[in-house]
Design a protein around this motif. Structure first.
Motif, PDB file in Angstrom:
ATOM      1  N   CYS A 140       0.841  -1.209   0.000  1.00 37.07           N
ATOM      2  CA  CYS A 140       0.000   0.000   0.000  1.00 37.07           C
ATOM      3  C   CYS A 140       0.876   1.259   0.000  1.00 37.07           C
ATOM      4  N   HIS A 142       0.184   4.043   1.143  1.00 39.07           N
ATOM      5  CA  HIS A 142      -0.059   4.915   2.302  1.00 39.07           C
ATOM      6  C   HIS A 142       1.075   4.746   3.310  1.00 39.07           C
ATOM      7  N   THR A 143       1.060   3.649   4.090  1.00 36.29           N
ATOM      8  CA  THR A 143       2.179   3.427   5.015  1.00 36.29           C
ATOM      9  C   THR A 143       2.816   2.050   4.828  1.00 36.29           C
ATOM     10  N   GLY A 144       2.502   1.385   3.742  1.00 41.44           N
ATOM     11  CA  GLY A 144       3.273   0.190   3.387  1.00 41.44           C
ATOM     12  C   GLY A 144       2.727  -1.144   3.848  1.00 41.44           C
ATOM     13  N   CYS A 145       1.458  -1.221   4.256  1.00 42.61           N
ATOM     14  CA  CYS A 145       0.889  -2.530   4.626  1.00 42.61           C
ATOM     15  C   CYS A 145       0.672  -3.378   3.368  1.00 42.61           C
ATOM     16  N   CYS A 159      -6.985  -2.303   1.606  1.00 45.74           N
ATOM     17  CA  CYS A 159      -5.856  -2.406   2.534  1.00 45.74           C
ATOM     18  C   CYS A 159      -6.415  -2.555   3.946  1.00 45.74           C
ATOM     19  N   CYS A 161      -5.085  -2.003   6.813  1.00 42.57           N
ATOM     20  CA  CYS A 161      -4.585  -1.099   7.857  1.00 42.57           C
ATOM     21  C   CYS A 161      -5.463   0.136   8.060  1.00 42.57           C
ATOM     22  N   HIS A 162      -5.779   0.854   6.967  1.00 38.82           N
ATOM     23  CA  HIS A 162      -6.591   2.063   7.118  1.00 38.82           C
ATOM     24  C   HIS A 162      -7.688   2.119   6.054  1.00 38.82           C
ATOM     25  N   ALA A 163      -8.014   0.941   5.511  1.00 39.03           N
ATOM     26  CA  ALA A 163      -9.171   0.792   4.606  1.00 39.03           C
ATOM     27  C   ALA A 163      -9.069   1.544   3.277  1.00 39.03           C
ATOM     28  N   SER A 164      -7.872   1.804   2.816  1.00 36.83           N
ATOM     29  CA  SER A 164      -7.787   2.354   1.453  1.00 36.83           C
ATOM     30  C   SER A 164      -8.324   1.313   0.483  1.00 36.83           C
ATOM     31  N   PRO A 178      -7.014   6.749   2.812  1.00 38.10           N
ATOM     32  CA  PRO A 178      -5.932   7.754   2.807  1.00 38.10           C
ATOM     33  C   PRO A 178      -4.810   7.504   1.801  1.00 38.10           C
TER      34      PRO A 178
HETATM   35  S1  FES Z   1      -1.290   1.439   4.903  1.00 37.66           S
HETATM   36 FE1  FES Z   1      -2.869   1.008   3.513  1.00 37.66          FE
HETATM   37  S2  FES Z   1      -4.425   2.396   4.030  1.00 37.66           S
HETATM   38 FE2  FES Z   1      -2.837   2.862   5.382  1.00 37.66          FE
END
Ligand code: FES
Length: 210
Positions: A140, A142-145, A159, A161-164, A178
């Motif tokens: 991802c 965003h922050t790499g999940c 994703c 982690c934060h539902a992207s 995000p």
């Molecule tokens: S790491 Fe994927 S939405 Fe934040």
């Protein structure tokens, strides 16, 4: 006259200026900091260099095939037949078929595949898909999940982690959440039924750097 082994005046006598001692101390610290900074820079330069030259860490190369990294087919070569049309996504690492090097030395090389009906893909997506199979970075931005979720009803990637949410039918466009940009797209083609790499990732892989 001053002889060759005479010490400089500065070291023989107590210096009348207190600030000079502090100034010398500071300049030693500055030198030490610079040396440390140089060491850190060299370390990162070496890490970056190894990422560019270590075949296990190289990003997918044209002609690479793929090996499933999880699921029922883990350890097997990815073929179109193994990817059910309509999803869910499957995950894999590239393999150099000539040297049999699996490029699993970096998690940034993990790729996800979704097999979709070709008629559902946008034209630019269909152009880089292999008989309906689209390939994207599984990391991802965003922050790499790891992007591991799947909404079957809308055929969207999620994703955890934060539902992207990303649309694999349209170059992994961001639908919500995000993530600052789409998942990097990996052009594919099939050779004897095997999914292979046809080009480089469309963008830098990994989390957005601030
Ligand atoms: S790491 Fe994927 S939405 Fe934040």
């Amino acid at each position: 006259m001053r002889r060759a082994n005479d010490q400089p005046e500065e070291s023989n006598t107590a210096h009348p200026c207190k600030d000079c001692y502090a100034s010398r101390l500071l300049s030693r610290r500055t030198v030490l900091k610079s040396a440390l900074g140089l060491g850190v820079s060299l370390h990162f330069a070496r890490v970056a260099d190894s990422a560019e030259t270590d075949p296990k860490k190289l990003r997918p190369q044209i002609g690479d095939v793929f090996i499933f990294s999880s699921g029922d087919h883990q350890g097997q070569v990815v073929t179109i037949r193994d990817l059910p049309e309509g999803g869910p996504p499957a995950f894999a690492y590239p393999l150099d078929p000539k040297t049999q090097t699996l490029r699993d030395g970096s998690r940034l090389n993990r790729v996800l595949f979704v097999h979709l009906a070709q008629t559902e893909l946008t034209d630019p997506t269909r152009a880089v898909a292999a008989e309906g199979v689209v390939g994207y970075s599984a990391i991802c931005p965003h922050t790499g999940c790891d992007v591991s979720g799947w909404k079957a009803e809308t055929q969207h990637l999620v994703c955890p982690c934060h539902a992207s949410t990303f649309d694999p039918k349209d170059r992994a466009r961001v639908i919500g959440g995000p993530a600052p940009r789409p998942l990097p797209l990996l052009p594919l083609r099939t050779v004897d039924g095997k999914v292979t790499v046809a080009g480089a990732f469309s963008a830098r892989v990994g989390a957005e750097q601030k």
